[in-house]
Write a protein that holds these residues in place. Structure first.
Motif, PDB file in Angstrom:
ATOM      1  N   UNK A   1     -19.664 -19.221 -24.306  1.00  0.00           N
ATOM      2  CA  UNK A   1     -19.298 -18.065 -23.484  1.00  0.00           C
ATOM      3  C   UNK A   1     -19.379 -16.789 -24.320  1.00  0.00           C
ATOM      4  N   UNK A   2     -18.876 -16.856 -25.552  1.00  0.00           N
ATOM      5  CA  UNK A   2     -18.890 -15.676 -26.404  1.00  0.00           C
ATOM      6  C   UNK A   2     -20.335 -15.260 -26.695  1.00  0.00           C
ATOM      7  N   UNK A   3     -21.170 -16.251 -26.981  1.00  0.00           N
ATOM      8  CA  UNK A   3     -22.579 -15.947 -27.263  1.00  0.00           C
ATOM      9  C   UNK A   3     -23.222 -15.256 -26.069  1.00  0.00           C
ATOM     10  N   UNK A   4     -23.001 -15.817 -24.901  1.00  0.00           N
ATOM     11  CA  UNK A   4     -23.595 -15.221 -23.704  1.00  0.00           C
ATOM     12  C   UNK A   4     -23.046 -13.820 -23.478  1.00  0.00           C
ATOM     13  N   UNK A   5     -21.766 -13.651 -23.697  1.00  0.00           N
ATOM     14  CA  UNK A   5     -21.164 -12.350 -23.444  1.00  0.00           C
ATOM     15  C   UNK A   5     -21.802 -11.276 -24.313  1.00  0.00           C
ATOM     16  N   UNK A   6     -21.955 -11.588 -25.586  1.00  0.00           N
ATOM     17  CA  UNK A   6     -22.454 -10.556 -26.483  1.00  0.00           C
ATOM     18  C   UNK A   6     -23.968 -10.421 -26.443  1.00  0.00           C
ATOM     19  N   UNK A   7     -24.673 -11.516 -26.230  1.00  0.00           N
ATOM     20  CA  UNK A   7     -26.122 -11.485 -26.443  1.00  0.00           C
ATOM     21  C   UNK A   7     -26.949 -11.461 -25.166  1.00  0.00           C
ATOM     22  N   UNK A   8     -26.364 -11.794 -24.037  1.00  0.00           N
ATOM     23  CA  UNK A   8     -27.185 -11.794 -22.833  1.00  0.00           C
ATOM     24  C   UNK A   8     -27.638 -10.369 -22.550  1.00  0.00           C
ATOM     25  N   UNK A   9     -28.955 -10.146 -22.393  1.00  0.00           N
ATOM     26  CA  UNK A   9     -29.434  -8.776 -22.189  1.00  0.00           C
ATOM     27  C   UNK A   9     -28.762  -8.126 -20.972  1.00  0.00           C
ATOM     28  N   UNK A  10     -28.188  -6.936 -21.195  1.00  0.00           N
ATOM     29  CA  UNK A  10     -27.475  -6.266 -20.104  1.00  0.00           C
ATOM     30  C   UNK A  10     -28.402  -5.293 -19.398  1.00  0.00           C
ATOM     31  N   UNK A  11     -28.257  -5.252 -18.110  1.00  0.00           N
ATOM     32  CA  UNK A  11     -28.840  -4.122 -17.413  1.00  0.00           C
ATOM     33  C   UNK A  11     -27.739  -3.085 -17.375  1.00  0.00           C
ATOM     34  N   UNK A  12     -28.109  -1.829 -17.147  1.00  0.00           N
ATOM     35  CA  UNK A  12     -27.076  -0.813 -17.204  1.00  0.00           C
ATOM     36  C   UNK A  12     -26.060  -1.030 -16.109  1.00  0.00           C
ATOM     37  N   UNK A  13     -24.821  -1.101 -16.522  1.00  0.00           N
ATOM     38  CA  UNK A  13     -23.756  -1.383 -15.566  1.00  0.00           C
ATOM     39  C   UNK A  13     -23.570  -2.877 -15.463  1.00  0.00           C
TER      40      UNK A  13
ATOM     41  N   UNK B   1     -16.347  -3.109 -19.664  1.00  0.00           N
ATOM     42  CA  UNK B   1     -17.196  -1.982 -20.020  1.00  0.00           C
ATOM     43  C   UNK B   1     -18.229  -2.305 -21.086  1.00  0.00           C
ATOM     44  N   UNK B   2     -18.422  -3.587 -21.387  1.00  0.00           N
ATOM     45  CA  UNK B   2     -19.420  -3.935 -22.400  1.00  0.00           C
ATOM     46  C   UNK B   2     -20.796  -3.861 -21.767  1.00  0.00           C
ATOM     47  N   UNK B   3     -21.371  -2.669 -21.779  1.00  0.00           N
ATOM     48  CA  UNK B   3     -22.633  -2.464 -21.084  1.00  0.00           C
ATOM     49  C   UNK B   3     -23.777  -2.423 -22.081  1.00  0.00           C
ATOM     50  N   UNK B   4     -24.931  -2.036 -21.594  1.00  0.00           N
ATOM     51  CA  UNK B   4     -26.114  -2.020 -22.448  1.00  0.00           C
ATOM     52  C   UNK B   4     -25.901  -1.122 -23.666  1.00  0.00           C
ATOM     53  N   UNK B   5     -25.215   0.018 -23.469  1.00  0.00           N
ATOM     54  CA  UNK B   5     -24.996   0.933 -24.601  1.00  0.00           C
ATOM     55  C   UNK B   5     -24.134   0.274 -25.671  1.00  0.00           C
ATOM     56  N   UNK B   6     -23.046  -0.316 -25.219  1.00  0.00           N
ATOM     57  CA  UNK B   6     -22.151  -0.995 -26.164  1.00  0.00           C
ATOM     58  C   UNK B   6     -22.895  -2.087 -26.907  1.00  0.00           C
ATOM     59  N   UNK B   7     -23.733  -2.791 -26.145  1.00  0.00           N
ATOM     60  CA  UNK B   7     -24.485  -3.891 -26.748  1.00  0.00           C
ATOM     61  C   UNK B   7     -25.418  -3.340 -27.827  1.00  0.00           C
ATOM     62  N   UNK B   8     -26.085  -2.242 -27.481  1.00  0.00           N
ATOM     63  CA  UNK B   8     -26.984  -1.631 -28.451  1.00  0.00           C
ATOM     64  C   UNK B   8     -26.184  -1.168 -29.657  1.00  0.00           C
ATOM     65  N   UNK B   9     -25.010  -0.581 -29.365  1.00  0.00           N
ATOM     66  CA  UNK B   9     -24.151  -0.118 -30.450  1.00  0.00           C
ATOM     67  C   UNK B   9     -23.761  -1.252 -31.378  1.00  0.00           C
ATOM     68  N   UNK B  10     -23.491  -2.399 -30.788  1.00  0.00           N
ATOM     69  CA  UNK B  10     -23.108  -3.558 -31.584  1.00  0.00           C
ATOM     70  C   UNK B  10     -24.229  -3.922 -32.552  1.00  0.00           C
ATOM     71  N   UNK B  11     -25.450  -3.908 -32.032  1.00  0.00           N
ATOM     72  CA  UNK B  11     -26.571  -4.289 -32.891  1.00  0.00           C
ATOM     73  C   UNK B  11     -26.857  -3.226 -33.936  1.00  0.00           C
ATOM     74  N   UNK B  12     -26.651  -1.956 -33.540  1.00  0.00           N
ATOM     75  CA  UNK B  12     -26.810  -0.890 -34.524  1.00  0.00           C
ATOM     76  C   UNK B  12     -25.811  -1.085 -35.648  1.00  0.00           C
ATOM     77  N   UNK B  13     -24.587  -1.435 -35.280  1.00  0.00           N
ATOM     78  CA  UNK B  13     -23.549  -1.693 -36.279  1.00  0.00           C
ATOM     79  C   UNK B  13     -23.952  -2.815 -37.213  1.00  0.00           C
ATOM     80  N   UNK B  14     -24.747  -3.746 -36.706  1.00  0.00           N
ATOM     81  CA  UNK B  14     -25.192  -4.861 -37.532  1.00  0.00           C
ATOM     82  C   UNK B  14     -26.497  -4.535 -38.252  1.00  0.00           C
ATOM     83  N   UNK B  15     -26.898  -3.267 -38.178  1.00  0.00           N
ATOM     84  CA  UNK B  15     -28.101  -2.850 -38.897  1.00  0.00           C
ATOM     85  C   UNK B  15     -29.393  -3.174 -38.169  1.00  0.00           C
TER      86      UNK B  15
END
Lengths: 365, 659
Positions: free
Chosen positions: B174-186, B521-535
């Motif tokens: 569930x955690x993997x899907x939550x963080x990694x499943x590609x989000x559409x905006x919203x 509120x974990x949307x596409x931006x947050x997801x992108x932010x997460x990956x940016x944080x990971x370099x």
């Protein structure tokens, strides 16, 4: 169980198939090397399991037990299972309680059993005014020797047929209690041993009948088995109606076995192999009965022991020297039925209900 | 005929209960007759199981399905869309339960039940709903366990404990899907809602509009400041700007969005993050005056922020504002002529009053001060002003003198326009409450407000809030303070002298805020932010998909290893394990041949011989070997006996024996 006759044969054949499928040739003379040798050894062992019993079949006590069953079956028609159970009960050195409505052959069965095993028996008709002394005996003053002399009661016999035991008062019932458990009686402060072997075959009417004192749990527990006869089926009933008087047949009956032979068989029962796996199973049954909310009261350690002993006898009756879980299951309704009470079971609950629930609930380990 | 064995009373009861549980939250928005159909169908199915009756014939089912479809059309006037779709799914699933004849049917119902659990998220995304749906899934898995059990029916414990354990095993996935499943905006469940979202503000303002709003303490948005929270009288959250005076009230100008925000800041920017509750409109709120445009949105010339799509799901954005500023100072008054327009046919006394005041006080600054003094002296702040007639501003200014922000902003703007000074009405929210636990500012619908902006040469647009003149408390301490102890929330505050309830409310609000921010509120931006944080800047959905597969492999493999390790630790002795595998192999051939847990090997052998003689030929030697190993007296040859059986059973297991 049915088809033991061909089992040894079939094992031989199937092992042969396996061996040939795996490139081994089955050699009746016995192989000499490697895995084939091992396989052969194991095969021999498997066959032994059943061949041993086949050998027993021809030994005289085993043959006479079959004869007992056949003869009893000729008089009590259509009740093979009950006859087999009651014989197992006797082989396991247990007391037997036969419960049913009047007239279905309870007394006849007990007579048949006693006569076929060649045992001396006494019948005590239990009534509401029966006194303990009527069972045990009384001391009477002997004028000649100026002493009290003990006149032994009917209990000093190898088999006691206690008819309609639940008609007597609890006091009289309990006189039987000591005798059943201790194989001895006490009168006037003197303890006297009872003859060996000693069995009580009691009959009783269902407790809802008028004028009965239901046996207390403590007393019920002393009976190894409780069986119900039930009405005969159509065919058996017809044969019964057309046939000759059962009482006369019993009177004419000759013992099929000596007391010594019976005791030898009882010895044999205790030697029937009980594996650890089977002990596990019995233990799980007992534990479940204690833990589950389905039963008012769990099984006592004595009940567990009784279950095992009856299963051994049952296995021997199937000419097997190994107890299988099936043997436990076969005797369980009779051994456990009167010791367990299912919660919220109505008055009309069948004897086997609680036992059946227990068996179905516990997986074989 | 048909194998009904799986549809026992216990299993059907569980399934019906699970369905009832998952449908229950929907009943609040379903038509009453749909709920009635569900209850009837469930009850009917249960009755069928209880009394071992036949399921209804196909034509009854067909009629019911047609009737429900017609009913749905009559109710919603369409057959596509969220509401009607969910309704049809629920109703048809209940009908499907009536049609269950085999285990396979029950499986379909259960899997659709999982889907139905998901549809609840279309209506609510709160923590409570999340927990509720988790219980739904738990119940459905427990139901599945019953349907897959051969032999005795599992007890409640035997259902609930293994299903909970299965859920626990699913957590890493569930955690993997939550963080990694590609989000559409919203969020995925975001569909245009049909009148679900509410806000107190509107694109027009006429006296009386906002008073209703003040009663509602529903959350409007939360704000998290990077620095300290500014003073209450600086907290003007800019919303729709109403520059057009029509009829009795004010409306928005239709204007083209501009690309950039240009003004002269007079104080440093303050940065903050807004988490906006869905309200169904395009407005975004920011402190006066915003200096940047959030993603996927635009700005109008009057500095209102607009989202490109209506805010129908929780929306979070980073903002920054300057509290002191100079706007449009260099413009000429002619450019601002539109802010002088008014309707001369009504409120003529007010217009005359404005003109007359300008003559008395030619300096706009003095004029404003004079008017403020007038408001302060003669007017009273109330949420329940008397109704106003044909010339509302005249009546308000000269007769009733009772009103709230809307009345003051409206009347003041009209006077100023009559006096020839460009003026516009700004609506939005004013103030907010700081949650002492999270240091977040909570802005509620009750804080909706209207104020004005006045343009003065060389100074540009200046905020003038006439309500402040009437009731400074309203601005400094909020609606409640302005209204005194008879206000909206004071009943609760009175009962809560120790502040425990308030404290609990703050804590709950804090938890909800985190949930909204990190889960909903974990949307596409947050997801992108997460990956940016990971370099890893600029991840696209392809990269995400690869990571998703990797994540699934790692999580699945990890859980699998743990489960295997646990199983290895509790493993059975070889003989028992081989026997179990052997029985399972037979059960796969045919479910009816499966060994009952209480069935001994000898009775099993006899049953196989009776029911499947061709299988028995192969199985018998193995069962004999089992009896030998397990129950016979093997003395010193126990090991050989065990090995013999295990070898035979394994060969059987691998299919050597079966064609």
């Amino acid at each position: 169980m049915g088809d033991e006759g061909g089992v040894a044969d079939r094992i031989l054949r199937s092992h042969q198939t396996i061996l040939s499928k795996n490139g081994h040739r089955f050699n009746a003379a016995g192989p000499t090397t490697g895995t084939t040798a091992k396989l052969h050894k194991i095969l021999a062992m498997s066959v032994m399991l059943f061949e041993k019993s086949a050998a027993q079949k021809t030994s005289s006590p085993a043959r006479s037990i079959d004869a007992v069953m056949t003869h009893a079956g000729q008089i009590i028609l259509g009740k093979e299972l009950q006859i087999r159970l009651s014989i197992a009960c006797i082989l396991a050195k247990g007391h037997l309680l036969i419960e049913d409505v009047p007239g279905v052959g309870k007394t006849t069965l007990s007579h048949v059993l006693a006569s076929l095993f060649g045992l001396k028996y006494q019948r005590i008709q239990f009534t509401s005014d029966l006194l303990p002394a009527d069972i045990v005996g009384v001391s009477i003053f002997d004028r000649e020797s100026s002493t009290f002399r003990f006149h032994a009661g009917p209990i000093f016999s190898q088999v006691i047929l206690a008819d309609e035991i639940n008609r007597a008062s609890p006091k009289a019932q309990s006189a039987l209690l000591e005798a059943m458990e201790e194989h001895q009686v006490t009168a006037d402060g003197k303890t006297m041993p009872l003859p060996e072997p000693f069995f009580v075959i009691a009959t009783q009417n269902p407790s809802h009948q008028i004028g009965t004192f239901p046996l207390p749990e403590s007393q019920l527990d002393r009976f190894l088995m409780r069986i119900k006869l039930g009405y005969p089926d159509q065919e058996a009933e017809r044969a019964l109606l057309k046939g000759e008087d059962r009482r006369e047949m019993v009177a004419r009956m000759k013992p099929m076995m000596s007391v010594a032979e019976l005791q030898a068989l009882q010895q044999e029962v205790s030697r029937v192999h009980v594996s650890d796996a089977l002990v596990d199973y019995v233990q799980q049954l007992v534990t479940y009965s204690r833990d589950s909310a389905r039963f008012e009261m769990g099984l006592s350690p004595r009940a567990g022991l009784s279950l095992l002993r009856s299963a051994q006898a049952w296995a021997l009756l199937s000419h097997r020297h190994v107890v299988l879980p099936e043997d436990v299951q076969a005797v369980a309704p009779s051994v456990v039925g009167h010791r367990l009470r299912a919660v919220a079971a109505g008055t009309g609950a069948r004897i086997t209900d609680a036992a059946d629930a227990l068996i179905k609930a516990v997986a074989i380990p | 005929m048909i194998n009904q064995s799986a549809l026992t009373l216990g299993n059907v009861t569980w399934l019906t209960a699970a369905m009832a549980f998952v449908i229950a939250p929907h009943t609040s928005h379903l038509a009453w007759w749909v709920s009635a159909v569900c209850v009837a169908a469930g009850g009917w199915r249960w009755w069928i199981a209880r009394h071992a009756l036949r399921t209804p014939p196909w034509w009854v089912m067909a009629l019911l399905a047609i009737a429900i479809t017609i009913g749905a059309f009559l109710e919603y006037r369409r057959l596509f869309g969220r509401e009607v779709g969910v309704m049809l799914l629920i109703a048809m699933l209940c009908l499907k339960m009536l049609e269950m004849r085999m285990k396979r049917d029950a499986m379909i119902v259960i899997f659709l039940g999982f889907f139905l659990a998901l549809t609840n998220f279309l209506y609510s995304q709160t923590i409570a709903m999340g927990a509720y749906m988790l219980i739904c899934v738990w119940l459905f898995i427990a139901t599945l366990i019953g349907f897959n059990r051969i032999g005795t029916e599992p007890s409640i414990r035997e259902r609930l404990v293994p299903s909970a354990w299965l859920l626990v095993q699913a957590i890493p996935m569930m955690i993997v899907f939550f963080f990694l499943f590609p989000r559409i905006n919203g969020p995925l469940w975001m569909t245009p809602s049909e009148g679900a979202a509410r806000t107190g503000l509107s694109e027009s303002m006429a006296p009386g509009d906002i008073s209703k709003l003040s009663q509602s303490d529903a959350l409007a948005f939360r704000v998290e400041f990077d620095g300290p929270v500014p003073n209450s009288n600086d907290l003007y959250w800019r919303g729709p700007v109403l520059g057009l005076q029509v009829g009795k009230g004010w409306r928005m100008y239709e204007s083209m969005p501009v690309d950039r925000i240009e003004y002269t800041p007079l104080s440093p920017a303050i940065n903050y993050r807004v988490t906006l509750q869905p309200h169904g409109k395009n407005w975004l709120f920011a402190l006066d005056v915003p200096n940047k445009i959030p993603p996927n949105s635009m700005v109008l010339p009057d500095y209102q922020l607009r989202s490109r799509e209506p805010v129908s799901a929780l929306r979070a954005y980073e903002m920054s504002s300057h509290l002191n500023y100079r706007i449009d100072a260099e413009r000429s008054q002619s450019e601002l002529a539109r802010y002088l327009q008014y309707n001369p046919r009504i409120n003529q006394r007010t217009i005359a009053f404005g003109k007359q005041m300008r003559e008395r006080f030619p300096d706009p600054q003095t004029l404003i001060e004079e008017l403020m003094r007038m408001y302060n002296r003669e007017f009273t702040y109330t949420l329940e002003p008397p109704p106003l007639g044909e010339n509302p501003m005249d009546e308000f200014l000269f007769d009733t003198k009772l009103g709230f922000c809307e009345h003051y902003a409206g009347s003041f703007a009209l006077i100023m326009r009559a006096a020839g000074i460009p003026t516009r009405v700004v609506t939005g929210y004013q103030g907010g409450e700081v949650n002492p636990i999270t240091r977040q500012l909570i802005v509620r619908q009750a804080e909706a407000h209207a104020w004005t902006e006045v343009w003065l040469p060389e100074q540009g647009w200046l905020r003038v809030d006439p309500t402040f003149a009437v009731s400074p408390l309203r601005i400094n301490r909020g609606v409640n303070a302005a209204l005194g102890p008879v206000g909206v929330f004071d009943t609760m505050a009175d009962a809560d002298k120790l502040g425990i309830l308030r404290q609990m409310a703050y804590t709950w609000d804090a938890i909800n805020s985190e949930w909204n921010r990190w889960v909903v509120g974990f949307n596409a931006d947050r997801q992108r932010g997460l990956f940016e944080g990971l370099g890893m800047p600029d991840v696209d959905w392809r990269t995400l998909s690869i990571w998703l597969v990797v994540g699934i492999a790692v999580a699945g493999g990890g859980v699998g290893l743990i489960v295997l390790a646990l199983a290895y630790r509790n493993r059975k002795p070889a003989v028992e394990a081989a026997f179990e595998a052997f029985c399972a192999r037979i059960a796969r051939q045919s479910a009816s041949l499966a060994r009952m847990p209480y069935e001994g090997p000898e009775s099993y052998r006899q049953r196989l011989r009776r029911e499947a003689p061709e299988l028995a030929d192969e199985a018998e030697p193995i069962l004999f070997a089992y009896i030998q190993a397990r129950y016979a007296n093997n003395c010193d040859q126990q090991r050989e006996a065990n090995r013999n059986f295990v070898r035979l059973a394994r060969r059987f297991r691998w299919g050597n024996f079966l064609p």
